[in-house]
Scaffold this motif. Sequence first.
Motif, mmCIF file in Angstrom:
data_model
loop_
_atom_site.group_PDB
_atom_site.id
_atom_site.type_symbol
_atom_site.label_atom_id
_atom_site.label_comp_id
_atom_site.label_asym_id
_atom_site.label_seq_id
_atom_site.Cartn_x
_atom_site.Cartn_y
_atom_site.Cartn_z
ATOM 1 N N MET A 1 55.047 9.254 81.059
ATOM 2 C CA MET A 1 55.085 9.183 79.600
ATOM 3 C C MET A 1 53.672 9.299 79.035
ATOM 4 S SD MET A 1 58.019 6.366 78.654
ATOM 5 C CE MET A 1 57.422 5.018 79.690
ATOM 6 N N ARG A 2 53.596 9.893 77.843
ATOM 7 C CA ARG A 2 52.302 10.070 77.199
ATOM 8 C C ARG A 2 51.989 8.878 76.289
ATOM 9 N NH1 ARG A 2 52.431 16.241 75.024
ATOM 10 N NH2 ARG A 2 54.292 15.497 73.927
ATOM 11 N N LYS A 3 50.696 8.625 76.103
ATOM 12 C CA LYS A 3 50.250 7.448 75.346
ATOM 13 C C LYS A 3 50.027 7.817 73.879
ATOM 14 C CE LYS A 3 47.588 4.648 77.454
ATOM 15 N NZ LYS A 3 46.419 4.027 78.121
ATOM 16 N N LEU A 4 50.653 7.039 72.993
ATOM 17 C CA LEU A 4 50.599 7.277 71.547
ATOM 18 C C LEU A 4 49.749 6.212 70.866
ATOM 19 C CD1 LEU A 4 52.106 9.004 69.206
ATOM 20 C CD2 LEU A 4 53.462 6.930 68.939
ATOM 21 N N GLY A 5 48.999 6.608 69.851
ATOM 22 C CA GLY A 5 48.225 5.670 69.050
ATOM 23 C C GLY A 5 48.875 5.440 67.694
ATOM 24 N N LEU A 6 48.947 4.195 67.270
ATOM 25 C CA LEU A 6 49.553 3.828 65.984
ATOM 26 C C LEU A 6 48.520 3.122 65.120
ATOM 27 C CD1 LEU A 6 51.972 3.389 64.045
ATOM 28 C CD2 LEU A 6 52.555 1.351 65.381
ATOM 29 N N ILE A 7 48.245 3.710 63.951
ATOM 30 C CA ILE A 7 47.403 3.046 62.954
ATOM 31 C C ILE A 7 48.327 2.159 62.133
ATOM 32 C CG2 ILE A 7 45.782 3.327 61.049
ATOM 33 C CD1 ILE A 7 45.250 6.175 62.068
ATOM 34 N N GLY A 8 48.217 0.846 62.307
ATOM 35 C CA GLY A 8 49.163 -0.080 61.696
ATOM 36 C C GLY A 8 48.507 -1.104 60.799
ATOM 37 N N GLY A 9 49.293 -2.154 60.524
ATOM 38 C CA GLY A 9 48.804 -3.232 59.667
ATOM 39 C C GLY A 9 49.067 -3.005 58.192
ATOM 40 N N MET A 10 49.832 -1.957 57.842
ATOM 41 C CA MET A 10 49.969 -1.566 56.433
ATOM 42 C C MET A 10 51.435 -1.509 56.002
ATOM 43 S SD MET A 10 47.164 1.528 56.716
ATOM 44 C CE MET A 10 48.082 2.268 58.090
#
Length: 231
Positions: A1-10
């Motif tokens: 599986m590939r690694k995904l980045g999530l910009i969160g906190g909003m």
Amino acid sequence: MRKLGLIGGMSWLSTRTYYDHINKLVQARAGKQASAPLLIESLDFSGLQRLQDEADWQRAGAILTDSARRLEQAGAGALLIGANSMHKVYDEVAAAVSVPVLHIADCVGERMARDKVKKAALIGSRNVMVEGFYRKKLISRDIELLPPEMKFVNALDRIIYDELILGKATRQAERELKTIIVELQRAGAQAIVLGCTELEMVVDVDANVLPIYDCTLIHAEAAADWILADA
């Protein structure tokens, strides 16, 4: 599986929803023991809500761009911005990294076009409903959007910022959303687009008079597709 980045906190509540959706989707497809390889940077939402002028949005763009770069450097092969409204700075963020950034409105527009939806209503925070950065993505797929009614814009902005991002999902808010959806149906909408990640707290996606396009879930499905593309 590939690694995904999530910009969160909003807000952090919407980030929790993304995490839950993505992991359940990955688990359903990759096996009961599977979990999604994610990198999450949770930003401080206190300085990123109800942005008003160009200077506010330039500052927000810089914050999200820095976050995207950090996630890419940490090994993320693609990114999500975990908030509908923050896609206003999508172009700036996407230009700052060399990995793909999955646009929420592109994902939703593709799903609606596939379902042959021709006329819909977009509901969410003020900038999502009123400005063009989100609406144009849907209109470009020959989906007619009802014009935003300011009484709905004001009511939704109040519910989102004064209640939902604080974790308050009241019966009164549920009633108000049902009334808004019924009125939008009467105005000719064939479907409703939930253009705010927190709205699923007060909208029963499966029990309404119109089809409901839950943008958060659709975005999460696109994320799971990307994660599992090489699996």
